[in-house]
Design a protein around this motif. Sequence first.
Motif, PDB file in Angstrom:
ATOM      1  N   ASP A  51       0.871  -1.166   0.000  1.00 37.62           N
ATOM      2  CA  ASP A  51       0.000   0.000   0.000  1.00 37.62           C
ATOM      3  C   ASP A  51       0.912   1.220   0.000  1.00 37.62           C
ATOM      4  O   ASP A  51       1.421   1.657   1.032  1.00 37.62           O
ATOM      5  CB  ASP A  51      -0.897  -0.002   1.253  1.00 37.62           C
ATOM      6  N   LEU A  54       0.136   4.302   2.373  1.00 34.93           N
ATOM      7  CA  LEU A  54       0.498   4.184   3.782  1.00 34.93           C
ATOM      8  C   LEU A  54       2.011   4.134   3.973  1.00 34.93           C
ATOM      9  O   LEU A  54       2.526   4.594   4.991  1.00 34.93           O
ATOM     10  CB  LEU A  54      -0.180   2.964   4.401  1.00 34.93           C
ATOM     11  N   GLN A 212     -10.335  -3.115   3.354  1.00 37.27           N
ATOM     12  CA  GLN A 212      -9.720  -2.279   2.321  1.00 37.27           C
ATOM     13  C   GLN A 212      -8.499  -3.016   1.791  1.00 37.27           C
ATOM     14  O   GLN A 212      -7.382  -2.812   2.272  1.00 37.27           O
ATOM     15  CB  GLN A 212      -9.334  -0.908   2.894  1.00 37.27           C
ATOM     16  N   THR A 214      -5.481  -4.078  -0.692  1.00 39.88           N
ATOM     17  CA  THR A 214      -4.530  -3.321  -1.489  1.00 39.88           C
ATOM     18  C   THR A 214      -4.925  -3.365  -2.959  1.00 39.88           C
ATOM     19  O   THR A 214      -5.417  -4.371  -3.458  1.00 39.88           O
ATOM     20  CB  THR A 214      -3.120  -3.912  -1.315  1.00 39.88           C
ATOM     21  N   ARG A 271      -2.295   3.970  14.571  1.00 42.54           N
ATOM     22  CA  ARG A 271      -1.171   3.117  14.221  1.00 42.54           C
ATOM     23  C   ARG A 271      -0.252   2.961  15.429  1.00 42.54           C
ATOM     24  O   ARG A 271      -0.206   3.804  16.321  1.00 42.54           O
ATOM     25  CB  ARG A 271      -0.396   3.682  13.040  1.00 42.54           C
ATOM     26  N   TYR A 302      -2.390  -2.962   7.960  1.00 43.80           N
ATOM     27  CA  TYR A 302      -1.287  -2.885   7.001  1.00 43.80           C
ATOM     28  C   TYR A 302       0.008  -2.691   7.777  1.00 43.80           C
ATOM     29  O   TYR A 302       0.086  -1.866   8.694  1.00 43.80           O
ATOM     30  CB  TYR A 302      -1.471  -1.730   6.022  1.00 43.80           C
ATOM     31  N   LYS A 315      -6.223   0.343   8.465  1.00 42.87           N
ATOM     32  CA  LYS A 315      -6.433   0.837   7.102  1.00 42.87           C
ATOM     33  C   LYS A 315      -7.628   1.779   6.975  1.00 42.87           C
ATOM     34  O   LYS A 315      -7.570   2.787   6.273  1.00 42.87           O
ATOM     35  CB  LYS A 315      -6.620  -0.347   6.145  1.00 42.87           C
TER      36      LYS A 315
END
Length: 369
Positions: A51, A54, A212, A214, A271, A302, A315
Motif C-alpha cells: 500500500d 500508507l 480495504q 490493497t 497506528r 497494514y 487501514k
Amino acid sequence: MHRRTSSLRSYLCGKTDESALRFQNSGSIWVSKKQISSGGRRPKKKIYGRDHNLDKVMDLQKKPSLILHVGGGSDRTPPFVTLTEKAAKIASEEPEARLLMEPILVRNLRKLLMMSADCRVPLEKVELIGNELGLPLDFRESLVPKYPEFFSVKDVNGKACLHLEHWDSSLAVTAREERLELEGVPASNPSRKQVRISRDGNYSGPFAFLMQFTAGFRPNNSFLEELERWQRLDFPSPYLNPRTFEAADPKARKRVVAVLHELLSLTMEKRMTSSQLDAFHSEYLLPSRLLLCLIKHHGIFYITNKGARSTVFLKEAYDGTKLIAKCPLLSHIDKFVALSGRRVLDSCNQIASSPISSRNYSSSSHLHD
C-alpha cells in the motif's frame, strides 16, 4: 527474497508456517494458491502488493519531525532557533489544544485498562505508547492524580501499574460498533439470500469489519466464501475478560482481531509499531504469532517497514495518505508544521508529546512564515 506459503486457503485459516509469513522489506508478499483441479500443474502465484499511500505516510513525517526537533542534541541544550510571530501565535494555542485533549485522553486510558485481563497495565507500557495516545510526558503526575475516581497507581509484583478504579459499561463499546450504529446496520445478520459479500470483501452485518484490500488484489470465489463466513461469525466483545475464552475457538480468534482494531483506534494516528503491540501480549492475551494474525487480516491492517521500525496501520482510518479524523492535538501540530512550507500532514506521532510552547528558544535561526 520472497517466501511462499502453502496455499491461499490455509493462509486465511491460520494453518501456514509462521516462518513463511515473515514480513519482507520488498515491494510485495508472495502467496502461492492451489489449483482447483488436480492436473498436476504447479500452483500459480499471487502477489499482494504494497500500500504505497500508507508507506508514503511514513516518508512524509520525516521532515516535520526534524523541524519540530531542530536544535535538540544529546546534551539537552536548547535549540538555537526563534519563533516568528505566526509560529509564536500558534505555539500559544497549545494549552487550549491540550485542554481539549484531556477528556479524550481520560476516556481512552479508561478503555485501554478496561480491555486488559486484570483492568491494569504497567505504567512502563502506558509510557511506551504515550506518544501514540497523545499523553503528556508527565501524565503520571499531571493527569492521573486529577481523576482518583478512575485511576490509581499500585505496585504489582514490583511493578508500578495503572489500575482502573471504576468500570463504566457505557465505555465498553468499540469504535467498530460505533461506526456500525452510525451506519444503521441491524443488530442481527441478514440471511445469505438477502445480502452477499461484495468483491471488495465488505459485508453489511453486525459482526463485520471494514475491508480495504490493497489495489491489485483480486480475491477468487473461494476466498470470498471463506471471508463471508468469517464476517458473519459473532464473537465476544474486546471488553470482556479474555481469560474466559478458549484460544482455539474461532470466535476467540476473531475477538483478537477486534482487540487489535480497538487498540489502534485508541491512538491519535490509528497506528502503532509492531513492537508496541507485542508489548501488550500478557495484558490482552494476544496470540504468540501476532504478526501472522496481522498478515492474515491484510484487509484490516497494514504493516510497513518504512521508517525506523515496522508500523501497523488501521487501514480504514486513512483515505490515501490522509488521516480521516484528527484529534485537537494533531490539528494543532498540523498548523505549526504548515509554517515550514510543507503541506498539512497526518503523521507527526514522534513529536506528539513534546510541548511546542514549553521549549526554550534562543537567537540564530527562524522558522519562516
